[in-house]
Design a protein around this motif. Structure first.
Motif, PDB file in Angstrom:
ATOM      1  N   ARG A  56      -0.657  -3.655   3.327  1.00  0.00           N
ATOM      2  CA  ARG A  56      -1.338  -4.005   4.574  1.00  0.00           C
ATOM      3  C   ARG A  56      -1.319  -5.515   4.787  1.00  0.00           C
ATOM      4  O   ARG A  56      -1.136  -5.984   5.882  1.00  0.00           O
ATOM      5  CB  ARG A  56      -2.799  -3.571   4.537  1.00  0.00           C
ATOM      6  CG  ARG A  56      -3.018  -2.112   4.596  1.00  0.00           C
ATOM      7  CD  ARG A  56      -4.535  -1.866   4.595  1.00  0.00           C
ATOM      8  NE  ARG A  56      -4.865  -0.503   4.332  1.00  0.00           N
ATOM      9  CZ  ARG A  56      -4.995   0.430   5.249  1.00  0.00           C
ATOM     10  NH1 ARG A  56      -4.815   0.130   6.510  1.00  0.00           N
ATOM     11  NH2 ARG A  56      -5.301   1.659   4.918  1.00  0.00           N
ATOM     12  N   ALA A  57      -1.593  -6.268   3.739  1.00  0.00           N
ATOM     13  CA  ALA A  57      -1.718  -7.722   3.852  1.00  0.00           C
ATOM     14  C   ALA A  57      -0.543  -8.388   3.157  1.00  0.00           C
ATOM     15  O   ALA A  57      -0.242  -8.077   2.021  1.00  0.00           O
ATOM     16  CB  ALA A  57      -3.031  -8.183   3.231  1.00  0.00           C
ATOM     17  N   ARG A  58       0.122  -9.289   3.846  1.00  0.00           N
ATOM     18  CA  ARG A  58       1.348  -9.880   3.318  1.00  0.00           C
ATOM     19  C   ARG A  58       1.130 -10.698   2.052  1.00  0.00           C
ATOM     20  O   ARG A  58       2.005 -10.772   1.216  1.00  0.00           O
ATOM     21  CB  ARG A  58       1.955 -10.799   4.362  1.00  0.00           C
ATOM     22  CG  ARG A  58       2.633 -10.058   5.450  1.00  0.00           C
ATOM     23  CD  ARG A  58       3.377 -10.992   6.367  1.00  0.00           C
ATOM     24  NE  ARG A  58       4.097 -11.986   5.632  1.00  0.00           N
ATOM     25  CZ  ARG A  58       4.201 -13.254   6.003  1.00  0.00           C
ATOM     26  NH1 ARG A  58       3.616 -13.672   7.083  1.00  0.00           N
ATOM     27  NH2 ARG A  58       4.892 -14.105   5.290  1.00  0.00           N
ATOM     28  N   HIS A  59      -0.004 -11.371   1.915  1.00  0.00           N
ATOM     29  CA  HIS A  59      -0.136 -12.345   0.839  1.00  0.00           C
ATOM     30  C   HIS A  59      -0.995 -11.869  -0.317  1.00  0.00           C
ATOM     31  O   HIS A  59      -1.445 -12.675  -1.122  1.00  0.00           O
ATOM     32  CB  HIS A  59      -0.637 -13.667   1.400  1.00  0.00           C
ATOM     33  CG  HIS A  59       0.334 -14.220   2.395  1.00  0.00           C
ATOM     34  ND1 HIS A  59       1.540 -14.742   2.028  1.00  0.00           N
ATOM     35  CD2 HIS A  59       0.312 -14.246   3.733  1.00  0.00           C
ATOM     36  CE1 HIS A  59       2.206 -15.097   3.100  1.00  0.00           C
ATOM     37  NE2 HIS A  59       1.478 -14.801   4.146  1.00  0.00           N
ATOM     38  N   LEU A  60      -1.221 -10.590  -0.413  1.00  0.00           N
ATOM     39  CA  LEU A  60      -1.924 -10.031  -1.563  1.00  0.00           C
ATOM     40  C   LEU A  60      -0.926  -9.228  -2.375  1.00  0.00           C
ATOM     41  O   LEU A  60      -0.197  -8.416  -1.836  1.00  0.00           O
ATOM     42  CB  LEU A  60      -3.063  -9.116  -1.108  1.00  0.00           C
ATOM     43  CG  LEU A  60      -4.180  -9.766  -0.311  1.00  0.00           C
ATOM     44  CD1 LEU A  60      -5.149  -8.700   0.172  1.00  0.00           C
ATOM     45  CD2 LEU A  60      -4.904 -10.793  -1.153  1.00  0.00           C
ATOM     46  N   GLN A  61      -0.896  -9.442  -3.668  1.00  0.00           N
ATOM     47  CA  GLN A  61       0.041  -8.712  -4.509  1.00  0.00           C
ATOM     48  C   GLN A  61      -0.680  -7.916  -5.591  1.00  0.00           C
ATOM     49  O   GLN A  61      -0.087  -7.500  -6.560  1.00  0.00           O
ATOM     50  CB  GLN A  61       1.035  -9.683  -5.161  1.00  0.00           C
ATOM     51  CG  GLN A  61       1.988 -10.295  -4.170  1.00  0.00           C
ATOM     52  CD  GLN A  61       2.856  -9.263  -3.479  1.00  0.00           C
ATOM     53  OE1 GLN A  61       3.312  -8.318  -4.092  1.00  0.00           O
ATOM     54  NE2 GLN A  61       3.083  -9.439  -2.202  1.00  0.00           N
ATOM     55  N   ASP A  62      -1.980  -7.722  -5.425  1.00  0.00           N
ATOM     56  CA  ASP A  62      -2.777  -7.009  -6.418  1.00  0.00           C
ATOM     57  C   ASP A  62      -2.706  -5.515  -6.144  1.00  0.00           C
ATOM     58  O   ASP A  62      -3.416  -4.994  -5.300  1.00  0.00           O
ATOM     59  CB  ASP A  62      -4.213  -7.505  -6.379  1.00  0.00           C
ATOM     60  CG  ASP A  62      -5.058  -6.918  -7.484  1.00  0.00           C
ATOM     61  OD1 ASP A  62      -4.534  -6.123  -8.300  1.00  0.00           O
ATOM     62  OD2 ASP A  62      -6.246  -7.253  -7.548  1.00  0.00           O
ATOM     63  N   ARG A  63      -1.844  -4.799  -6.855  1.00  0.00           N
ATOM     64  CA  ARG A  63      -1.685  -3.363  -6.629  1.00  0.00           C
ATOM     65  C   ARG A  63      -2.935  -2.574  -6.987  1.00  0.00           C
ATOM     66  O   ARG A  63      -3.072  -1.434  -6.587  1.00  0.00           O
ATOM     67  CB  ARG A  63      -0.501  -2.837  -7.445  1.00  0.00           C
ATOM     68  CG  ARG A  63       0.808  -3.296  -6.911  1.00  0.00           C
ATOM     69  CD  ARG A  63       1.953  -2.569  -7.582  1.00  0.00           C
ATOM     70  NE  ARG A  63       3.177  -3.253  -7.257  1.00  0.00           N
ATOM     71  CZ  ARG A  63       3.925  -3.905  -8.129  1.00  0.00           C
ATOM     72  NH1 ARG A  63       3.596  -3.924  -9.392  1.00  0.00           N
ATOM     73  NH2 ARG A  63       5.011  -4.512  -7.742  1.00  0.00           N
ATOM     74  N   ALA A  64      -3.839  -3.166  -7.757  1.00  0.00           N
ATOM     75  CA  ALA A  64      -5.053  -2.460  -8.154  1.00  0.00           C
ATOM     76  C   ALA A  64      -6.079  -2.392  -7.020  1.00  0.00           C
ATOM     77  O   ALA A  64      -7.050  -1.656  -7.117  1.00  0.00           O
ATOM     78  CB  ALA A  64      -5.681  -3.138  -9.372  1.00  0.00           C
ATOM     79  N   PRO A  66      -7.193  -0.962  -3.728  1.00  0.00           N
ATOM     80  CA  PRO A  66      -6.845   0.114  -2.790  1.00  0.00           C
ATOM     81  C   PRO A  66      -6.795  -0.332  -1.334  1.00  0.00           C
ATOM     82  O   PRO A  66      -6.001   0.191  -0.556  1.00  0.00           O
ATOM     83  CB  PRO A  66      -7.952   1.145  -2.993  1.00  0.00           C
ATOM     84  CG  PRO A  66      -8.582   0.813  -4.292  1.00  0.00           C
ATOM     85  CD  PRO A  66      -8.366  -0.653  -4.515  1.00  0.00           C
ATOM     86  N   ALA A  67      -7.608  -1.310  -0.941  1.00  0.00           N
ATOM     87  CA  ALA A  67      -7.622  -1.761   0.446  1.00  0.00           C
ATOM     88  C   ALA A  67      -6.346  -2.499   0.827  1.00  0.00           C
ATOM     89  O   ALA A  67      -6.071  -2.712   1.990  1.00  0.00           O
ATOM     90  CB  ALA A  67      -8.823  -2.662   0.690  1.00  0.00           C
ATOM     91  N   HIS A  68      -5.558  -2.878  -0.161  1.00  0.00           N
ATOM     92  CA  HIS A  68      -4.308  -3.593   0.083  1.00  0.00           C
ATOM     93  C   HIS A  68      -3.211  -2.654   0.591  1.00  0.00           C
ATOM     94  O   HIS A  68      -2.244  -3.087   1.197  1.00  0.00           O
ATOM     95  CB  HIS A  68      -3.863  -4.284  -1.213  1.00  0.00           C
ATOM     96  CG  HIS A  68      -2.540  -4.965  -1.127  1.00  0.00           C
ATOM     97  ND1 HIS A  68      -2.330  -6.110  -0.393  1.00  0.00           N
ATOM     98  CD2 HIS A  68      -1.348  -4.659  -1.684  1.00  0.00           C
ATOM     99  CE1 HIS A  68      -1.073  -6.467  -0.512  1.00  0.00           C
ATOM    100  NE2 HIS A  68      -0.445  -5.610  -1.283  1.00  0.00           N
TER     101      HIS A  68
END
Length: 74
Positions: A56-64, A66-68
């Motif tokens: 969803r968000a381009r600059h987040l890489q935290d797969r943990a 869920p909101a990503h």
């Protein structure tokens, strides 16, 4: 099949950095590049990966986080 994650590249903490391409990440291995998220998602679905998670968000890489991710119903 394993879950697939559609991510942008290059990874960057700079919010102004542009996306060059997208990749499919499965079990830590990348496949691509793809010019659009849709092209990467379609390929992951065609290859039988379930579920397919699209960032969803381009600059987040935290797969943990869920909101990503949004799960694509293929």
């Amino acid at each position: 099949m394993s879950a697939a994650y559609i991510e942008h590249r290059p990874k960057s903490s700079d919010p102004n950095a542009s996306t060059a391409h997208y990749v499919i990440v499965v079990n830590g291995k990348e496949e691509g590049p793809f010019s659009t998220q849709k092209a990467a998602k379609d390929k992951a679905c065609k290859d039988g990966h379930r579920p397919v998670h699209v960032a969803r968000a381009r600059h987040l890489q935290d797969r943990a986080q869920p909101a990503h991710w949004r799960v694509d119903p293929c």
